[in-house]
Write a protein that holds these residues in place. Structure first.
Motif, PDB file in Angstrom:
ATOM      1  N   GLY A  32       0.820  -1.202   0.000  1.00 12.81           N
ATOM      2  CA  GLY A  32       0.000   0.000   0.000  1.00 12.81           C
ATOM      3  C   GLY A  32       0.853   1.250   0.000  1.00 12.81           C
ATOM      4  O   GLY A  32       2.071   1.206  -0.168  1.00 12.81           O
ATOM      5  N   ASN A  33       0.194   2.372   0.200  1.00  8.30           N
ATOM      6  CA  ASN A  33       0.893   3.649   0.303  1.00  8.30           C
ATOM      7  C   ASN A  33       0.626   4.254   1.682  1.00  8.30           C
ATOM      8  O   ASN A  33       0.115   3.580   2.578  1.00  8.30           O
ATOM      9  N   LEU A  34       0.934   5.517   1.856  1.00 10.28           N
ATOM     10  CA  LEU A  34       0.779   6.156   3.168  1.00 10.28           C
ATOM     11  C   LEU A  34      -0.672   6.235   3.633  1.00 10.28           C
ATOM     12  O   LEU A  34      -0.918   6.380   4.832  1.00 10.28           O
ATOM     13  N   ALA A  35      -1.634   6.110   2.736  1.00  9.23           N
ATOM     14  CA  ALA A  35      -3.051   6.185   3.122  1.00  9.23           C
ATOM     15  C   ALA A  35      -3.405   5.113   4.149  1.00  9.23           C
ATOM     16  O   ALA A  35      -4.293   5.320   4.977  1.00  9.23           O
ATOM     17  N   ARG A  36      -2.712   3.998   4.120  1.00 11.53           N
ATOM     18  CA  ARG A  36      -3.039   2.918   5.068  1.00 11.53           C
ATOM     19  C   ARG A  36      -2.729   3.297   6.510  1.00 11.53           C
ATOM     20  O   ARG A  36      -3.227   2.671   7.439  1.00 11.53           O
TER      21      ARG A  36
END
Length: 115
Positions: free
Chosen positions: A47-51
């Motif tokens: 994933g990216n930082l949104a997680r």
């Protein structure tokens, strides 16, 4: 728009299997976000930082499922101006279940649980 929640698009059966496997592997948190009845985004390993955006009962953002070129995506949008060093949060809106997950957001209107 703040950020898109990205990861692998998987079916519910695969999500259930992965969640059990992540627990067996000792992975403390899994990042599974439901898009619709059939699809879940798994951001646990790719994933990216949104997680890492935390839940709040009084959030400054919200998550919305949008369709782009016939593909469903989860996007985090701001509700208001977000200041420098202000934490980005949204309401996870977990389904109601018998086993409650405590909420520690600290908001005045905190519901006390995530579900």
């Amino acid at each position: 728009m703040v950020i898109e929640y990205v990861g692998q698009s998987i079916r519910q059966e695969i999500a259930d299997m992965r969640e059990r496997r992540y627990e067996q592997e000792g992975i403390g948190s899994s990042y599974l976000f439901r898009v619709d009845q059939d699809t879940i985004i798994d951001a646990t390993k790719c994933g990216n930082l949104a997680r890492f955006i935390n839940h709040s009962c009084n959030p400054n953002c919200y998550a919305k499922v949008i369709t782009v070129e016939a593909k469903k995506k989860i996007v985090i949008y701001s509700r208001q101006q977000i200041g420098i060093n202000e934490e980005i949060t949204y309401d996870y809106k977990f389904p109601i279940e018998d086993e409650k997950i405590p909420c520690l957001c600290g908001a005045e209107n905190c519901r006390g649980t995530l579900n």
